[in-house]
Design an enzyme around this catalytic site. Structure first.
Site, short mmCIF file in Angstrom:
data_model
loop_
_atom_site.label_atom_id
_atom_site.label_comp_id
_atom_site.label_asym_id
_atom_site.label_seq_id
_atom_site.Cartn_x
_atom_site.Cartn_y
_atom_site.Cartn_z
N SER A 76 0.80 -1.23 0.00
CA SER A 76 0.00 0.00 0.00
C SER A 76 0.83 1.27 0.00
O SER A 76 0.33 2.35 -0.34
CB SER A 76 -0.95 0.02 1.20
OG SER A 76 -0.22 -0.09 2.41
N ASP A 381 -4.25 7.46 8.20
CA ASP A 381 -5.40 6.65 8.62
C ASP A 381 -5.05 5.57 9.64
O ASP A 381 -5.83 4.64 9.84
CB ASP A 381 -6.04 5.99 7.39
CG ASP A 381 -5.07 5.08 6.64
OD1 ASP A 381 -3.91 4.95 7.09
OD2 ASP A 381 -5.46 4.51 5.60
N HIS A 384 -1.15 4.30 7.05
CA HIS A 384 -0.46 4.93 5.93
C HIS A 384 -0.11 6.38 6.24
O HIS A 384 -0.78 7.03 7.03
CB HIS A 384 -1.33 4.84 4.68
CG HIS A 384 -1.84 3.47 4.41
ND1 HIS A 384 -3.12 3.07 4.77
CD2 HIS A 384 -1.25 2.38 3.87
CE1 HIS A 384 -3.29 1.79 4.43
NE2 HIS A 384 -2.17 1.35 3.89
#
Length: 419
Positions: A76, A381, A384
């Protein structure tokens, strides 16, 4: 002429809304706010600064990222929409709120490190390999990174099925398909890489974080450390497959300080004795350091084995740790607390509800929503980094001093000076 953007170590916030300008200077260590006041107060000061910039543009080393295409592999930290496309889900707002003004499949309020690096190379943002809508263009490369991916093969309980080996196989299919289309004529040339791009292109890697972080839920610290060699064998296997396909330029990011991610502090940091002086989980960071030591050794081995290749190791851990340790110096107010989350201080994170989601928790409707100003937060969040943090990290990567081998002989240097 476009807006002026200066990326610096101690006033990164000045750039947050101006990064996409046509005039970009990396690595000039000035305090922007103080300089602007000086410029308004004294014309002579302004002239001195302009003279300094003129001198620097002529005397310092500039770095030529002259790659025709980029092929990216990862999780990610560099996923530009692959997992969302592959599993068929939509990320909810406020993801993407800053730069794109809408969710794009990136787990971020805006741009990722890979986006800033593509900008620095004067290349367009990478399309996700699995994105089929919107006429994706792969002329300048392709992004195989998928959120939640691991280096080790995925299992039935894995968050993401697209592990590193799968991503490499996707690349092999991608290349074979490109060569097949090129053989049919020029009809698709503006959408796919030229054949020599596969040899001249840059292969970027940012993966391994989930192998370690996920293991802490079921393994002891010693078991995790013992698994690192097997993880890196899998990584080396993938690198060798790419090398055999003609890849020669490799850019390998190590993993960041996992213990400083909000999610891990919330889960594993409830006992203060397990936290370090920065408020990060010590065990997670120690595992990341041990992983990085062995990853660095592997890159040195690969450098020795493949003298015809350029293999660069990038110390992301040190950059991110420095950001968290000195967050206020770089214009941030929150080093660990999540911007988009639920629960309020000190962490604003609840694993039961993800950013942008509304659920009933303990009989009450709850929404994980964004803070007022995400540029004040290192963490977006809980898992990240924010766009503002990604911008700072990218500026440090581009100094070259966190790379082995370093790609700058002098510091500071100018990159992509454009008018």
């Amino acid at each position: 002429m476009g807006n002026l953007c200066i990326i610096v170590s101690d006033s990164v916030k000045y750039c947050n809304s101006h990064m996409n300008s046509g005039f970009i200077i990396y690595g000039i260590y000035l305090n922007i706010e103080r300089t602007l006041m000086m410029i308004m107060a004294a014309r002579d000061t302004a002239l001195q600064i302009l003279t300094l910039l003129s001198i620097l543009s002529c005397t310092v080393n500039s770095i030529d990222f002259n790659y025709p295409a980029v092929f990216n592999f990862g999780d990610s930290n560099s996923d530009t929409g692959d997992l969302a496309a592959g599993l068929g889900f939509l990320l909810a707002p406020p993801n993407g709120q800053i730069y794109f003004k809408t969710p794009t499949g990136r787990f971020c309020d805006g741009r990722l490190i890979v986006d800033f690096l593509m900008d620095a190379m004067e290349l367009p943002f990478l399309n996700a390999y699995l994105e089929s809508v919107g006429v994706p263009n792969f002329r300048k490369g392709c992004n195989f990174a998928a959120a939640g991916s691991t280096i080790l093969p995925a299992t039935a309980t894995s968050v993401c099925p697209f592990s590193f080996g799968i991503q490499v196989n996707q690349f092999l299919r991608f290349k074979a398909r490109v060569l097949e289309l090129l053989a049919k004529g020029k009809k698709f040339n503006k959408y796919i890489p030229a054949e020599n791009y596969f040899e001249k292109g840059l292969y970027m890697f940012d993966i391994g974080q989930n192998d370690l972080a996920g293991a802490f839920y079921s393994k002891t610290f010693d078991q995790i450390v013992a698994s690192i060699p097997n993880i890196l064998v899998e990584f080396e296997t993938g690198i060798k497959k790419l090398y055999d396909q003609g890849a020669r330029n490799f850019w390998i990011h190590n993993t960041g300080p996992l213990g400083c991610l909000t999610q891990n502090v919330a889960k594993f940091g409830t006992d203060p004795s397990k936290l370090d002086e920065l408020g990060c989980v010590s065990g997670h960071n120690q595992a990341a350091k041990l992983f990085n030591l062995q990853l660095h050794a592997l890159t040195k081995k690969l450098q020795d084995q493949h003298s015809d290749s350029n293999i660069t190791y990038v110390d992301i851990y040190t950059i991110k740790s420095n950001l968290i340790a000195n967050y206020s110096r770089y214009g941030f107010e929150q080093p660990i607390m999540a911007c988009c989350g639920y629960g309020g201080p000190p962490l604003n994170y609840d694993r039961r509800i993800v950013c942008g989601q509304t659920k009933v928790l303990d009989g009450t409707s709850a929404t994980a929503q964004a803070c007022n100003d995400s540029t004040e937060y290192v963490n977006w969040d809980g898992i990240h980094y924010s766009e503002a943090a990604n911008q700072y990290i990218s500026s440090q990567i581009l100094t070259g001093k966190f790379s082995d081998p370093p790609f700058a002989d002098k510091m500071p240097f100018l990159l992509n000076l454009q008018f």
